[in-house]
Design an enzyme around this catalytic site. Structure first.
Site, PDB file in Angstrom:
ATOM      1  CG  ASP A 630      -2.045   0.972   1.127  1.00  0.00           C
ATOM      2  OD1 ASP A 630      -1.965   1.871   0.279  1.00  0.00           O
ATOM      3  OD2 ASP A 630      -3.011   0.841   1.906  1.00  0.00           O
ATOM      4  CG  HIS A 720      -8.084   0.510  -5.329  1.00  0.00           C
ATOM      5  ND1 HIS A 720      -9.114   1.289  -4.837  1.00  0.00           N
ATOM      6  CD2 HIS A 720      -6.952   0.961  -4.735  1.00  0.00           C
ATOM      7  CE1 HIS A 720      -8.634   2.169  -3.976  1.00  0.00           C
ATOM      8  NE2 HIS A 720      -7.324   1.999  -3.884  1.00  0.00           N
TER       9      HIS A 720
END
Length: 815
Positions: A630, A720
């Site tokens: 992330d 995403h």
């Protein structure tokens, strides 16, 4: 006589609290130094540091009461014409009863209750342990442990008195001041140990007098720091000094008991005032009214000359042996050969002046053996003694005066020394009820590399924004709301207190207004504290609504979201991050206490990520609880566009940044049921390496046009990654520094997810268009996450020395 005197001294010491041991208020010689730098008082109301930094003292000679505020700004003590009163509802009343604040505070002691005053004295002055002004632990502060030979400012403290509706503020500094090298004083002690032996013949009384005078000066110097009972505290010392006077009288009279009494005095003073006070040689301060050099000199004389008096007694006995060399065996005639009583040398003692007896009137000294004493030798007045056939004197009861030290003498010497040690130990124990400070506990170890790391507090930009999250494994983000009626002065004062505390905590020092000690033995662990303003602040506390920057416009509502308003927004925002969870918790707790009366906590989230030293891929992109990397495409400080993407450049927000906070819950049960291949298509990247599905490694640029054998894009259009990338959002970029959370639910179960923290120069061109694109593009990830809370804060630029958080906003508005 000497032994009895020593025992009497010991008994007196058991029942009294003398000032012989060098402690006042529980603190002895120390390198900690508490100073009052500034006090905005009024005539008749005084504030001072007393008892070597152990206590504060407030004096009020006016006709109006003055109230001392406690640790939570509650009324703690009241001093005035009626005397001194304490508030039994104040937690400070119970905490201050002990030097280290370990007293249990009763559950009913609530600082919010009206004061319950109890009178404690009729004085106009009050002394109390104020835990803001001194170091509370027996271990040294981490900074001092690392460099004990350097000066360190430990903390800055503030104490407030209320007088006629006016706040009288005293501010000061707690510092570590290294002491001198002690070797010169140790050399002086050794020299003084030899002095009594050199003066044995004619000057021993002078040495005893010097020991008594030095001990008296030393004890009185300590006692004068105490507020009362000064004479009572010196009673055991008077007993020792009385024995010293007796020793001087016996020595002047040249009595054999003189050296014995002198030795007892020496042992008492050395044990009670010498050995316990050795630290004064290498510490920078001591509890005494004497100049420090004079105090050290009194300790050196008491210890060195005191022990020397014991050596002088041993030398005295040795000289007696060498002066009378006849053996004990020769002093006892064999059976049948005893001299007749009327013969010379018979066993019947002859009176002085009688024929055959010693002639005391001739002026010639007689050593007792019939031989003249060497010229210049001191001659004590001798009692009548029997004379053996050989002419050697024999003490009554069979004690030999010559030959060797008898067993009785040896036992007497041991008893006198032991009695003196008991007396000194009794004095020390009675005078030292509290443990001394400043010495580290045995077993203290240096801080590790993680604990001792610091992040500079001062700078053009606030710390905690571009600080790598790998250096800060724990974080707490919190919001505060101003209390009704808060004005600009109150808000500005709060920000100033927060700045002072943040500066100290980031450097590894305790905040001056904190009584908590949970991090006393911890390092700063890369602690950062970042503070900013929410949209709702503008229009409150005298800050005009028109001053709110356009970039701080509240975030719009996004389709499909249901946010919890109680855990969203806020007037003030604070982000605390460090490599240790306890350090983070304690720092935020400090800010909460400092906000009392001005702002109240609205919500708080705690997060974590991987810390240093726990992964083989140090410095790599962190993983979230879904197992995905992330932050791969985060802006890098090395990139030319980093500054304009992350930091603002307008007005008081120059070098500041806008923080978007979102608590995003992950539906892990559903997510973990997906095959890894499906998970990768949701995100658009390989789960193990973070590489885009179009190929390469984590840092390889994604090829969104590349298609697979089935003709479909390798990176799905609603993945995403594709919807969030800058290329599909007009170049929008954010610096993400997210933290995971995992909160247990009542009855079992878990809430887990991501505390999303995104920094940008303007949310209107950063977070907002990206989030809209994710919603409108029906992001595949939205099936597995829920946005539950939302907040936006303007975090102004950095703080220079002497400034406070957000100062430029107040200067620009003239507040």
């Amino acid at each position: 006589m000497a032994v009895i005197g020593a025992l009497v001294t010991a008994l007196l010491a058991i029942g009294a609290a003398p000032a012989a041991a060098h402690t006042v208020g529980g603190v002895g010689a120390t390198n900690f130094r508490t100073t009052l730098e500034r006090y905005d008082g009024v005539p008749g109301v005084e504030l001072s540091v007393v008892e070597n930094g152990s206590k504060l003292e407030a004096r009020n000679s006016t006709g109006t009461d003055v109230v001392v505020r406690g640790y939570q700004n509650e009324p703690y003590a009241k001093i005035g014409p009626g005397g001194v009163f304490v508030n039994e509802n104040s937690p400070a009343y119970y905490l201050n009863a002990d030097r280290y604040g370990v007293t249990t505070v009763p559950a009913g002691a609530d600082p919010r209750k009206p004061p319950s005053w109890r009178k404690v004295s009729g004085d106009r002055s009050f002394r109390w342990h104020d835990h803001r002004t001194h170091w509370m632990q027996t271990t040294l502060p981490p900074l001092v442990s690392q460099a004990p030979d350097e000066f360190h400012e430990i903390s800055r403290w503030t104490v407030t008195l209320d007088y006629r509706g006016e706040a009288l503020v005293g501010t000061g500094v707690l510092a570590w001041v290294p002491g001198p090298a002690p070797w010169g004083w140790f050399a002086a002690v050794l020299g003084l140990c030899a002095l009594p032996a050199l003066l044995l013949r004619r000057g021993l009384a002078f040495v005893v007098g010097a020991v008594v005078v030095s001990d008296a000066a030393h004890s009185v110097g300590v006692t004068l720091l105490e507020p009362a009972n000064q004479v009572v505290s010196l009673l055991p010392q008077f007993a020792v000094w009385a024995i010293g006077g007796l020793a001087i009288w016996l020595l002047v009279r040249r009595h054999d008991a003189g050296p014995w009494a002198a030795a007892v005095v020496g042992v008492c003073v050395a044990v009670a005032s010498g050995f316990p006070d050795l630290p004064v040689f290498w510490r920078s301060s001591a509890p005494t009214v004497l100049p420090l050099v004079v105090d050290r000199l009194t300790v050196a004389v008491g210890l060195g000359a005191g022990l020397g008096l014991v050596g002088a007694l041993a030398l005295h006995l040795y000289r007696n042996r060498t002066t009378h060399p006849a053996s004990v065996g020769a002093a006892v005639p064999e059976a049948g050969s005893a001299a007749a009583p009327d013969e010379p040398g018979g066993g019947v003692p002859k009176p002085v002046g009688a024929p055959g007896g010693p002639d005391r009137s001739s002026g010639e000294p007689d050593g007792g053996s019939g031989e003249p004493v060497a010229e210049g030798r001191e001659q004590a007045v001798e009692p009548l003694v029997p004379v053996a056939a050989s002419g050697a004197p024999v003490a009554s009861g069979g004690r030999a005066r010559g030959g060797r030290i008898s067993r009785r003498q040896a036992v007497g010497l041991a008893v006198a020394g032991g009695a003196g040690a008991v007396a000194g130990a009794g004095l020390q124990a009675a005078a030292n009820p509290d443990p001394p400070t400043a010495a580290p506990e045995v077993g203290t170890v240096p801080l590790g590399s993680v604990g001792r790391q610091t992040v500079p507090f001062h700078g053009a930009r606030q710390a905690g924004i571009a600080t790598p999250s790998q250096r800060q494994a724990h974080a707490r983000i919190a919001a505060f709301d101003l209390v009704p009626g808060a004005d600009p002065a109150a808000l500005r004062g709060l920000l100033q207190r927060w700045t002072t505390a943040a500066e100290a905590l980031a450097a590894g020092r305790p905040a001056g207004d904190r009584t908590d000690t949970m991090t006393a033995d911890s390092g700063p662990a890369s602690l950062t504290i970042t503070v900013g303003f929410g949209p709702t602040l503008f229009g409150r506390a005298g800050v005009p609504a028109s001053a709110r920057p356009a970039a701080l416009t509240p975030l719009p509502a996004f389709r499909g979201e249901t946010l919890d308003p109680a855990r969203s927004d806020g007037d003030l925002g604070v982000l605390v991050a460090a490599d240790d969870a306890v350090v983070v918790f304690s720092a935020l707790r400090t800010l909460e206490q400092l906000a009392a009366g001005v702002a109240t906590p609205r919500w708080q989230f705690a997060g974590f990520t991987r810390g240093r030293g726990v992964t083989t891929n140090e410095g790599a992109t962190v993983r979230n609880l879904m197992g995905q990397l992330d932050g791969t495409k985060n802006p890098k400080p090395s990139e030319a566009t980093f500054g304009r993407q992350v930091f603002a450049a307008d007005g008081w927000m120059t070098n500041g940044s806008y923080l978007v906070v979102r608590r995003i819950r992950m539906l892990l049960d559903d997510w973990e049921k997906l095959p890894v291949t499906d998970q990768e298509h949701v995100i658009g990247r390989k789960k193990d390496s973070g590489a885009p599905l179009s190929g390469g490694v984590e840092t390889t640029a994604a090829n969104f046009g590349q298609r697979g054998a089935d003709g479909q894009p390798l990176i799905p259009a609603n993945s995403h990654m594709r919807l969030a990338t800058a290329a599909f959002n007009s170049g929008a970029a954010m610096l993400r520094r997210g933290y995971s959370f995992a909160d247990p639910l009542p009855g079992g179960g878990l809430e887990a997810g991501l505390i999303f923290l995104a920094w940008q120069a303007d949310p209107r061109t950063g977070f907002v268009p990206v989030q809209r694109n994710l919603v409108d593009g029906e992001d595949r990830l939205s099936r597995f996450i829920r946005h539950e809370t939302s907040a936006l804060f303007a975090m102004p630029g950095g703080v220079a020395k002497g400034e406070y958080f957000g100062q430029r906003l107040f200067e620009e508005l003239g507040l």
